[in-house]
Motif scaffolding. Structure first.
Motif, PDB file in Angstrom:
ATOM      1  N   ARG A 120       0.844  -1.209   0.000  1.00  6.90           N
ATOM      2  CA  ARG A 120       0.000   0.000   0.000  1.00  6.90           C
ATOM      3  C   ARG A 120       0.874   1.252   0.000  1.00  6.90           C
ATOM      4  O   ARG A 120       0.564   2.237  -0.683  1.00  6.90           O
ATOM      5  CB  ARG A 120      -0.943  -0.015   1.207  1.00  6.90           C
ATOM      6  N   MET A 121       1.965   1.237   0.763  1.00 11.81           N
ATOM      7  CA  MET A 121       2.884   2.375   0.786  1.00 11.81           C
ATOM      8  C   MET A 121       3.440   2.643  -0.613  1.00 11.81           C
ATOM      9  O   MET A 121       3.608   3.798  -1.022  1.00 11.81           O
ATOM     10  CB  MET A 121       4.058   2.098   1.746  1.00 11.81           C
ATOM     11  N   MET A 122       3.699   1.575  -1.361  1.00  9.11           N
ATOM     12  CA  MET A 122       4.261   1.700  -2.709  1.00  9.11           C
ATOM     13  C   MET A 122       3.189   1.890  -3.788  1.00  9.11           C
ATOM     14  O   MET A 122       3.492   1.912  -4.978  1.00  9.11           O
ATOM     15  CB  MET A 122       5.083   0.441  -3.054  1.00  9.11           C
ATOM     16  N   ASN A 123       1.929   2.002  -3.362  1.00 13.96           N
ATOM     17  CA  ASN A 123       0.810   2.110  -4.317  1.00 13.96           C
ATOM     18  C   ASN A 123       0.751   0.909  -5.269  1.00 13.96           C
ATOM     19  O   ASN A 123       0.477   1.047  -6.466  1.00 13.96           O
ATOM     20  CB  ASN A 123       0.901   3.409  -5.125  1.00 13.96           C
ATOM     21  N   LEU A 124       1.006  -0.275  -4.720  1.00 16.88           N
ATOM     22  CA  LEU A 124       1.021  -1.496  -5.527  1.00 16.88           C
ATOM     23  C   LEU A 124       0.018  -2.540  -5.030  1.00 16.88           C
ATOM     24  O   LEU A 124      -0.022  -3.652  -5.578  1.00 16.88           O
ATOM     25  CB  LEU A 124       2.432  -2.116  -5.527  1.00 16.88           C
ATOM     26  N   TRP A 125      -0.771  -2.195  -4.020  1.00 25.52           N
ATOM     27  CA  TRP A 125      -1.661  -3.203  -3.443  1.00 25.52           C
ATOM     28  C   TRP A 125      -2.644  -3.746  -4.476  1.00 25.52           C
ATOM     29  O   TRP A 125      -2.942  -4.946  -4.486  1.00 25.52           O
ATOM     30  CB  TRP A 125      -2.401  -2.627  -2.249  1.00 25.52           C
TER      31      TRP A 125
END
Length: 310
Positions: A120-125
């Protein structure tokens, strides 16, 4: 967090790292700068216990390098991002992180929570189940950083984390590093990108086999002997260049567009003379300001001086 004394690595007759002594404080972003072959990656590999040292000593996160029991303990506390990220591209982002979490013997619940938080931090969830082979370079680099963090290390070694990335992807990675800094993680950053170092590092060290200097970017820039005054003019001309050269007895006066760039030793003493020379020659000054040297100028001067040293 890191304390090294005369850390040295030799490969046969080649000295790759020569007597490096440095300290890196907890929670800081420390940039390691130097040309190819300077020994940056070799230093990181020693500090991360990936290769043995030849001589000297180092303590990382309270663990002594070269002491087997300490090295096993240290590997649980650090994360290493090599220049070649080495992801398993046929599997998903989630599976990559899960695999490395299992290698660290993490319990299932903590691992699941960490994977979700990091993706989620990497916007990849939303792409957690997509094969990594379908990701852009920037996305792959963010998966690699997440993999480096999955076991909650307190210290990160990042080797050229934005190399070969386009500007947008590089910015995404820099933003992630700054977020990690807010979490009080210590980050040791190898980089060739001087602009990147200037933006995100608290301090930098310049390495050319030996450690040339260490300090904050501002301290290195302010200690640089070359100072420049910039005179923005309504209309610049070669006559004004000649007038300033004659008044100050200097050759290093450059004309660029409607600006004069004058190398000075003492701005407080010389700037009034510059202004008087311009006005006396018929010039009209719009603005007179001081320009600090860039980190690139400081770096190149230090590296060239080290090359010339006996």
């Amino acid at each position: 967090m890191i304390h090294a004394e005369k850390l040295t690595k030799r490969f046969g007759d080649l000295t790759a790292v020569d007597g490096v002594s440095l300290d890196v404080e907890e929670g800081e972003v420390f940039g390691f700068l130097g040309p190819n072959g300077a020994g940056k990656t070799t230093t990181v590999r020693m500090l991360a216990t990936l290769i043995s040292k030849t001589s000297g000593r180092a303590e990382v996160a309270g663990c002594e390098i070269g002491k087997e029991a300490d090295e096993l303990k240290l590997r649980q506390q650090i994360g290493v991002l090599p220049e070649n990220v080495g992801l398993y591209e046929g599997t998903s982002a989630y599976q990559n992180l899960e695999y490395f979490g299992h290698l660290h013997q993490m319990d299932a619940s903590t691992l699941r929570n960490n994977i979700e938080r990091l993706l989620r931090m990497m916007n990849l969830w939303e792409k957690k189940d997509d094969p990594v082979s379908t990701f852009s370079k920037g996305m792959k680099q963010k998966v690699a950083i997440a993999r480096t963090l999955v076991h909650d290390p307190i210290l990160l070694f990042l080797d050229e984390p934005t190399a070969n990335l386009d500007p947008e992807a590089a910015k995404m990675v820099r933003d992630v590093i700054l977020e990690l800094k807010k979490e009080n993680r210590t980050i040791f950053l190898n980089t060739h990108n001087l602009d990147e170092a200037q933006r995100i590092c608290d301090r930098v060290g310049v390495l050319r086999t030996r450690l040339v200097t260490v300090g904050s970017v501002e301290a290195l820039r302010s200690g640089f002997s070359r100072k420049r005054t910039v005179v923005r003019l309504q209309r610049a001309s070669e006559e004004l260049v000649t007038a300033v050269k004659s008044r100050l007895g200097k050759e290093r006066v450059e004309l660029s567009g409607d600006q004069l760039f004058v190398d000075v030793e003492d701005p407080a003493r010389e700037n009034p003379d510059i202004a008087e020379a311009v006005v006396a020659a018929g010039g009209r000054i719009i603005e007179l300001s001081q320009v600090s040297p860039s980190l690139e100028e400081v770096y190149l001067k230090l590296v060239h001086e080290e090359e010339a040293a006996p």
